[in-house]
Write an enzyme that holds these catalytic residues in place. Structure first.
Site, PDB file in Angstrom:
ATOM      1  N   ASN A   7       0.874  -1.172   0.000  1.00  0.00           N
ATOM      2  CA  ASN A   7       0.000   0.000   0.000  1.00  0.00           C
ATOM      3  C   ASN A   7       0.913   1.224   0.000  1.00  0.00           C
ATOM      4  OD1 ASN A   7      -1.866   2.000   0.433  1.00  0.00           O
ATOM      5  ND2 ASN A   7      -2.884   0.984   2.139  1.00  0.00           N
ATOM      6  N   ARG A  68      -2.355  -2.160  -3.666  1.00  0.00           N
ATOM      7  CA  ARG A  68      -3.568  -1.360  -3.527  1.00  0.00           C
ATOM      8  C   ARG A  68      -3.442  -0.147  -4.445  1.00  0.00           C
ATOM      9  NH1 ARG A  68      -5.198   3.101   0.516  1.00  0.00           N
ATOM     10  NH2 ARG A  68      -7.416   3.261   0.040  1.00  0.00           N
ATOM     11  N   HIS A 157     -13.285   2.532  -1.257  1.00  0.00           N
ATOM     12  CA  HIS A 157     -13.435   1.510  -0.200  1.00  0.00           C
ATOM     13  C   HIS A 157     -14.019   0.209  -0.759  1.00  0.00           C
ATOM     14  CE1 HIS A 157     -13.837   4.899   3.051  1.00  0.00           C
ATOM     15  NE2 HIS A 157     -12.584   4.488   2.973  1.00  0.00           N
ATOM     16  N   ARG A 218     -13.181  15.405   6.308  1.00  0.00           N
ATOM     17  CA  ARG A 218     -13.894  15.771   5.075  1.00  0.00           C
ATOM     18  C   ARG A 218     -15.369  16.032   5.375  1.00  0.00           C
ATOM     19  NH1 ARG A 218     -12.134  10.493   2.157  1.00  0.00           N
ATOM     20  NH2 ARG A 218      -9.910  10.628   2.609  1.00  0.00           N
ATOM     21  N   GLY A 306     -12.712   1.692  11.754  1.00  0.00           N
ATOM     22  CA  GLY A 306     -12.380   2.141  13.114  1.00  0.00           C
ATOM     23  C   GLY A 306     -13.573   2.492  13.975  1.00  0.00           C
ATOM     24  N   GLY A 308     -16.971   2.059  13.013  1.00  0.00           N
ATOM     25  CA  GLY A 308     -17.991   1.019  12.855  1.00  0.00           C
ATOM     26  C   GLY A 308     -17.727  -0.200  13.726  1.00  0.00           C
ATOM     27  N   GLU A 360      -8.289  -5.114   5.039  1.00  0.00           N
ATOM     28  CA  GLU A 360      -8.008  -4.796   3.641  1.00  0.00           C
ATOM     29  C   GLU A 360      -6.791  -5.555   3.115  1.00  0.00           C
ATOM     30  OE1 GLU A 360      -8.804  -0.326   4.000  1.00  0.00           O
ATOM     31  OE2 GLU A 360      -9.768  -0.824   2.109  1.00  0.00           O
TER      32      GLU A 360
HETATM   33  P1  AMP Z   1      -9.820   3.763  10.323  1.00  0.00           P
HETATM   34  O1  AMP Z   1      -9.707   4.849   9.303  1.00  0.00           O
HETATM   35  O2  AMP Z   1     -10.711   2.655   9.904  1.00  0.00           O
HETATM   36  O3  AMP Z   1      -8.485   3.283  10.826  1.00  0.00           O
HETATM   37  O4  AMP Z   1     -10.554   4.436  11.588  1.00  0.00           O
HETATM   38  C1  AMP Z   1      -9.872   5.396  12.352  1.00  0.00           C
HETATM   39  C2  AMP Z   1     -10.854   6.116  13.245  1.00  0.00           C
HETATM   40  O5  AMP Z   1     -11.609   5.185  14.016  1.00  0.00           O
HETATM   41  C3  AMP Z   1     -10.163   6.995  14.278  1.00  0.00           C
HETATM   42  O6  AMP Z   1      -9.890   8.271  13.775  1.00  0.00           O
HETATM   43  C4  AMP Z   1     -11.180   7.055  15.388  1.00  0.00           C
HETATM   44  O7  AMP Z   1     -12.011   8.187  15.188  1.00  0.00           O
HETATM   45  C5  AMP Z   1     -12.010   5.824  15.220  1.00  0.00           C
HETATM   46  N1  AMP Z   1     -11.878   4.900  16.345  1.00  0.00           N
HETATM   47  C6  AMP Z   1     -10.900   4.012  16.585  1.00  0.00           C
HETATM   48  N2  AMP Z   1     -11.137   3.350  17.727  1.00  0.00           N
HETATM   49  C7  AMP Z   1     -12.300   3.819  18.215  1.00  0.00           C
HETATM   50  C8  AMP Z   1     -13.093   3.546  19.379  1.00  0.00           C
HETATM   51  N3  AMP Z   1     -12.729   2.620  20.280  1.00  0.00           N
HETATM   52  N4  AMP Z   1     -14.232   4.247  19.539  1.00  0.00           N
HETATM   53  C9  AMP Z   1     -14.603   5.170  18.640  1.00  0.00           C
HETATM   54  N5  AMP Z   1     -13.905   5.477  17.540  1.00  0.00           N
HETATM   55  C10 AMP Z   1     -12.772   4.819  17.338  1.00  0.00           C
END
Ligand code: AMP
Length: 375
Positions: A7, A68, A157, A218, A306, A308, A360
């Site tokens: 990536n 990727r 995505h 964003r 993150g 979800g 991913e």
């Molecule tokens: P991702 O881009 O999928 O890595 O998601 C990153 C984002 O997930 C972070 O900026 C956080 O806002 C959110 N995140 C990670 N852990 C948690 C958690 N335990 N509770 C709420 N949000 C989280």
């Protein structure tokens, strides 16, 4: 198959060597600040030299390399075995992804030199959405302007939406071509996807990853007249781009792009942070409702990425009041600290609600192996 997943970002190179069947990692690594003054590598070629050394140290030899690639335009509806023609087609998509595709091309060039005898596959974020019906991907603007600029909804995505919608079918004990899923990828970038019998029929990101849901920095959807008004007031393109891509979303509304911080602020009585999370969740609910309508109801709603995967508050807020649409979240299941793929609905409602961790790297490795098996 042992796959090296690459990536490549503009100044970083994330990589992993993993078994495409079991997902077991032999190596993972992240080379950052490539090309920076005091960075460890001057360019992607040198970074790949470091990857080769690491792989030699641990004694793993990849059988394939999966890259990727963010943008495949309307050319790629599936991963592609890389040759000069595919490289040229990825280069032709640079105007659509001016930051991401050049980095991917640098990664591909370096990997082809480093592993000349190993087959390489490009896996596109856009590919899963490339067969959306025209009514889904067409913007209602002057057709000629759209054609000249290649403006259409491409969606992103895709690797994640495809992966979690397949896992959702597994969890229901059914084949992917018999289930309809609304996939909600809520991370720093966020998008929703309506998956009908295994195919993306609509998605919230558009010509670029800016459209749709509220994200970390964003805006997602705004009235398209807003940038026009700012331009009339003298804002230039770079300033407007910076506003909407880097200074908006949770950060612009609530002061942080991290949902954990937004919750902490809101619970301390910060009204701006509380509004930020309400705006975020309301947007997700609106897209969920839209996609339930497009699908005529769904077998499953899936939360991933993150936020979800880790945020019961957001999942609960998004699904509140949707009983008449067949969605009822069980508070205990939703709040349980489980990690793996799981159901969080109460079992009585027609639509399953699931949390499915996205992976991913494994998805890219699997798509890479499947593509080579077909080639
Ligand atoms: P991702 O881009 O999928 O890595 O998601 C990153 C984002 O997930 C972070 O900026 C956080 O806002 C959110 N995140 C990670 N852990 C948690 C958690 N335990 N509770 C709420 N949000 C989280």
């Amino acid at each position: 198959m042992i796959v090296l997943v690459v990536n490549a970002g503009s100044s970083s190179l994330k990589y992993a060597v993993l078994d495409s069947t079991t997902g077991r990692r032999a190596v993972t690594g992240d080379i950052e600040r490539i090309g920076e003054f005091d960075g460890g590598a001057v360019d992607h070629a040198q970074a790949f030299g470091q990857v080769l050394e690491v792989l030699a140290d641990v004694g793993v030899q990849p059988e394939a390399v999966g890259h990727r690639v963010v943008h495949g335009g309307d050319r790629f509806s599936a991963p592609a075995v890389i040759d000069d023609d595919v490289v040229a087609a990825i280069a032709a998509c640079v105007p659509l992804a001016p930051l991401h595709n050049p980095a991917a091309l640098a990664g591909i060039a370096a990997a082809r030199r480093a592993f000349p005898d190993v087959p390489q596959v490009a896996v596109f974020d856009t590919a899963f959405h490339a067969d959306m019906p025209p009514a889904a991907h067409t913007y209602a603007i002057d057709r000629e302007v759209a054609r000249q600029n290649r403006f259409r909804r491409y969606g992103f995505h895709g690797t994640s939406h495809r992966y979690v919608s397949r896992r959702a079918a597994d969890l229901l004990g059914r084949t992917v071509d018999t289930v309809d899923v609304v996939s909600l990828h809520l991370g720093n970038g966020a998008s929703a996807c309506a998956v009908q019998r295994g195919r993306s029929i609509d998605t919230s990101m558009g010509a670029t990853p800016l459209e749709g849901l509220v994200m970390g920095t964003r805006s997602g959807d705004v009235d398209p007249a807003i940038p026009v008004i700012l331009a009339r007031d003298g804002w230039d393109a770079a300033e407007i781009d910076d506003l909407l891509n880097r200074r908006s979303g949770l950060l612009g509304l609530g002061g942080s792009n991290d949902m954990r911080r937004i919750h902490a602020l809101a619970e301390d009585g910060d009204a701006a942070a509380d509004l930020a999370r309400e705006v975020f969740c309301r947007r997700v609910t609106k897209y969920l409702g839209a996609y339930l309508a497009l699908l005529g109801g769904a077998d499953a709603v899936v939360f991933t990425a993150g936020i979800g995967e880790n945020d019961p508050w957001v999942r609960s807020r998004v699904c509140t009041g949707l009983e008449r649409l067949g969605i009822v979240v069980d508070p205990d299941r939703n709040g349980a600290p489980d990690r793996g793929p799981r159901r969080i609905d109460d079992g009585s409602a027609p639509t399953a609600v699931m949390v499915i961790p996205t992976d991913e790297e494994l998805a890219i490795a699997t798509e890479c192996a499947e593509t080579l098996a077909r080639a």
